[in-house]
Design an enzyme around this catalytic site. Structure first.
Site, short mmCIF file in Angstrom:
data_model
loop_
_atom_site.label_atom_id
_atom_site.label_comp_id
_atom_site.label_asym_id
_atom_site.label_seq_id
_atom_site.Cartn_x
_atom_site.Cartn_y
_atom_site.Cartn_z
N ASP A 229 -7.57 -8.15 -4.15
CA ASP A 229 -8.56 -7.09 -4.22
C ASP A 229 -7.82 -5.78 -3.94
OD1 ASP A 229 -10.84 -5.60 -4.43
OD2 ASP A 229 -12.03 -6.79 -3.05
C1 BGC Z 1 -13.85 -4.31 -4.74
C2 BGC Z 1 -13.63 -5.15 -5.98
C3 BGC Z 1 -13.31 -4.24 -7.14
C4 BGC Z 1 -12.07 -3.43 -6.78
C5 BGC Z 1 -11.64 -2.49 -7.88
C6 BGC Z 1 -12.72 -3.34 -4.46
O1 BGC Z 1 -13.05 -2.43 -3.47
O2 BGC Z 1 -14.01 -5.16 -3.62
O3 BGC Z 1 -14.76 -5.92 -6.26
O4 BGC Z 1 -13.11 -4.99 -8.30
O5 BGC Z 1 -12.36 -2.64 -5.63
O6 BGC Z 1 -12.52 -1.45 -8.03
#
Ligand code: BGC
Length: 823
Positions: A229
């Protein structure tokens, strides 16, 4: 992309550079190997392609896109064909925008109604969540775009999401929190998967050998790419060793250095790095055609968004058959949400919506006679007596009141959990005043997760649209007018009050999050202990009625006849639950093991078949370390929802083990389901290890503490900085819109400074910053400057060398002799 290009001959530096991102949304290309920069983009309910300023929190603008209803909404349809169709539409738009990887669907289990991101997740049940997610994946990937189910795993709260440790026993972990992912991986073969921010039983998910190597690849056969993530990587080398191939967003060349050092010291093997690079190559190969997509038709996409919303509306109350409303009914429209709808949640999933239609617009275009609109309440803050008076006057003057209520923007956002399940007092005051003067109030609710409804008996009807996406208002009007017969069924339980949910006293957790309730999540708890709920899992009304008959059960599955006993066509979801009879390992009384969505004309009957499979009777045995089936008699119940199962049969199953009665005796509260009374000793027994207390009192902060913890740091400057950050967050919240950036920064651990700054801060620099925060101002400052000089120089050199090698610039062959074999 040349699919057959062997990557083994890439230089070690190139390989080390491939396992982290180049920017917020792109990977590093290696042109000489034909490896392009891959584009990853949120997701999940629309495309958030940022071409200018970029961020992962839904702050800077992205290109316009269709906003489909989020997962929590579509889950209510229980319709796998619809989910697949939405997946295809998402894939089509992603391909058109030259996206290689769409970051979704999200399928974390709704452990508690307060999770700020529940609107992005499907269900409290792993079977339903896994099936819907699999349908999305198949749809998205049918367009040559990789889907990326997330967040793997046990990530069911937003508070402290980057630093918390989900402490969960292996059986619960596998049966509740991993089974959905297992179904997706086994049945839809996703090309990518995102690990979660949190730790699971002590290890960060992105470097968990258990999650990534043993379970995901070893047991389920996943052959795609695992991506961290955003900012969720902890130890770059440990991640590569465990099976995570891509650190996002852009940790800079500091991370490349960490991988190189780990290789040099033997902590990381070249074979592991090669395996990750091969996964990147495979992803590039699989998504090679994603850019060549024909333009999507906006009207078609919008039509699907509207239909999906309509199919997902859950009719929760309809006294005296008030709905549907006949053409020409004189309605008064009340509520701020009718003018400014909530149709999606906030955070990384935020779509820059292409064709939003508001409820007022949708109603104006309908067959209803709209007598007027009154705002009724301010979006945030206390009730406004003038608005209430105006709304009451309108309510007195119309046949039916359409009262648009919901959760506000603060309530449903990434990075923050709700503090209460209650609706805003200003809305409740208005509801009371309006209901006092008109008996025919229809509440139209917009909320991506459950709310308490002490007011339910005061209104005649309740139509829940969840968060409807850009066509949500039209979909709702279709249901209100009867153009669509509501077929939505709740994919989660609505407890009477929050306090009824096990674990609610300690939710959300902070650094240690104990999953003490074990498998008794959602309906698994309520149905086992027979605790009344507001609306049970699987519940939803229709404008027609259905009856179930002739249940027959064999070892292969169940057959049942469903009849539409009403006067209009409609859809139903026949649900099948299984529970073991008699003693054995502690289990919920009933668990969803199958369902069938049927559409029937008035008076029509059909026989549905719900097959059993390897998931139906199994449980995870910690004794044998394998899936086992207890040899026992099982109850098979079929009906309309978990609390309304008129048909029941019993089946003897010859399993793989005898029922373990000793386990039940040792775990009495798990055996009865009364998990609110589980003691430390009982939870420790379930866990198979002693509990570890969260660190408390004054202590030095570490790399994995959140920046927000600086409030208690030794260094007064750090405390001051924390005060400023917290103050800015409070200010934004007072305005009714959370500052997502501030939320993220406060929850972000110091180590993530080295993961989110495109190389401006490296891990040695983050370590020096922690020293400063802990009061070693001068020593820390010296270390910071030293690290800045060293790593800055090093990073520049590595970047230059990588550029030269990867583009095949002059001199590259000298450091990479096998280039000579290329012809
Ligand atoms: C989120 C993800 C997301 C990623 C990219 C993170 O903060 O938890 O679900 O895909 O950011 O934006």
């Amino acid at each position: 992309m040349t699919g057959s290009t062997p990557l083994a001959w890439l230089s070690t530096l190139e390989k080390a550079a491939l396992v982290s991102g180049a920017s917020t949304w792109e990977t590093r290309p290696v042109p000489r190997a034909g490896l392009p920069a891959l584009v990853l983009t949120d997701g999940p309910h629309g495309i958030r392609r940022q071409l200018g300023a970029s961020d992962h929190l839904g702050i800077a603008e992205s290109a316009k896109a269709t906003c489909f209803p989020p997962a929590a909404t579509v889950a209510n349809s229980w319709d796998l064909d619809l989910a697949r169709e939405i997946g295809e539409a998402l894939g089509r738009e992603a391909a058109e925008q030259e996206v290689d990887v769409l970051l979704g669907p999200g399928l974390n289990i709704k452990r508690n109604p307060l999770c700020g991101r529940n609107f992005e997740y499907f269900s409290e049940d792993p079977l339903l969540a896994g099936d819907l997610a699999a349908a999305y994946v198949l749809g998205i990937q049918s367009r040559g775009v990789a889907a990326c189910p997330k967040h793997f795993a046990a990530n069911s709260q937003e508070t402290a999401r980057m630093t918390s440790d989900s402490v969960v026993d292996e059986r619960t972990l596998r049966e509740i929190y991993l089974t959905g992912f297992e179904r997706v991986v086994r049945s839809a073969d996703p090309w990518a998967l995102m690990s979660s921010y949190n730790r699971v039983n002590g290890s960060y998910a992105n470097e968990s050998v258990f999650l990534l190597a043993t379970v995901l690849r070893g047991e389920w056969g996943f052959d795609g790419l695992v991506v961290s993530d955003w900012g969720g990587s902890n130890d770059a080398a440990a991640a590569v060793a465990a099976g995570s191939a891509l650190e996002m967003p852009s940790p800079g060349f500091g991370s490349v250095r960490e991988v190189l050092d780990a290789l040099a010291s033997g902590r990381l093997s070249e074979a592991d790095l090669d395996a990750r690079v091969e996964e990147i190559r495979r992803l590039a190969e699989r998504t090679a055609a994603s850019g060549a997509a024909p333009a999507t038709d906006e009207a078609v996409q919008h039509g699907l968004a509207r239909r999906a919303a309509a199919e997902s509306v859950v009719l929760l109350r309809n006294e005296g058959g008030l709905l549907p409303l006949a053409a020409g009914t004189r309605v008064g429209v009340i509520g701020d949400f009718a003018e400014t709808p909530r149709y999606q949640g906030a955070g990384s999933s935020l779509v820059n919506t292409r064709n939003l239609v508001t409820p007022l617009e949708a109603l104006a275009a309908s067959t209803l006679d709209v007598a007027g609109f009154s705002r009724g309440f301010p979006r945030s803050g206390a009730a406004d007596p003038a608005l209430v008076t105006e709304a009451v006057a309108l309510a007195k003057d119309v046949d039916v009141v359409l009262l648009y209520l919901g959760l506000d923007e603060l309530a449903e956002t990434e990075g923050r959990d709700r503090a209460t399940m209650a609706m805003a007092p200003a809305q409740l005051e208005l509801l009371e005043a309006v209901a006092a003067v008109n008996q025919r109030v229809v509440v139209v609710l917009a909320a991506g997760s459950p709310v308490e409804m002490p007011w339910l008996s005061h209104v005649a009807a309740l139509a829940h649209g969840y968060l409807g996406g850009e066509g949500g208002a039209e979909g709702m009007v279709d249901v209100l007018t009867g153009a669509v017969n509501p077929g939505g069924r709740l994919a989660e339980t609505y407890p009477v009050v929050l306090a009824d949910v096990p674990g609610s006293e300690s939710y959300p957790g902070e650094s240690i999050v104990e999953y003490r309730e074990g498998p008794f999540v959602g309906y698994r708890y309520f149905s086992t202990v027979e605790k009344p709920v507001r609306f049970p899992f699987g519940f939803g009304l229709s404008y027609t009625t259905f009856a179930y008959s002739d249940l027959s059960v064999t070892s292969d599955g169940a057959r049942v006849t469903v009849t539409n006993t009403g006067t209009v066509a409609g859809s139903d979801v026949v649900q099948l639950y299984v529970g073991r009879i008699g003693e054995g390992i502690p289990r919920p009384r009933r668990e969803l093991k199958g369902y069938a969505k049927v559409r029937l004309a008035a008076g029509e009957s059909t026989q549905v078949e719900i097959p059993f499979d390897e998931y139906t009777f199994r449980h995870w045995s910690t004794r044998t370390g394998a899936w086992e089936v207890e040899t026992a008699r099982y109850a098979v119940e079929v009906g309309a929802n978990v609390a309304d199962l008129p048909l029941r049969a019993e089946l003897d199953v010859a399993g793989t083990c005898e029922p373990d009665t000793a386990a039940a005796a040792a775990l009495p509260h798990y055996a009865s389901g009364d998990v609110r009374r589980v003691t430390d000793a009982e939870f420790e027994l379930l866990l198979g290890r002693p509990l570890v207390a969260a660190p408390s009192g004054k202590r030095d902060l570490g790399l994995n503490d959140p920046l927000g913890a600086m409030s208690s740091a030794r260094n007064p400057l750090a405390r001051w900085a924390a005060g400023i950050l917290h103050g800015r967050l409070r200010k934004s919240e007072a305005k009714g819109k959370p500052d997502l950036n501030m939320l993220f920064v406060l929850a972000m651990p110091f180590r993530a400074l080295a993961k989110m700054t495109n190389g401006a801060i490296t891990t040695p620099m983050a370590e020096a910053i922690v020293r400063i925060v802990n009061g070693s101002t001068f020593g820390g400052l010296g270390a910071l400057i030293g690290a800045w000089r060293r790593s800055g120089r090093d990073a520049k050199e590595l970047a230059r060398e990588f550029e030269r090698l990867s583009t095949g610039a002059p001199g590259a062959a000298a450091t990479n002799p096998s280039d000579r074999h290329e012809s």
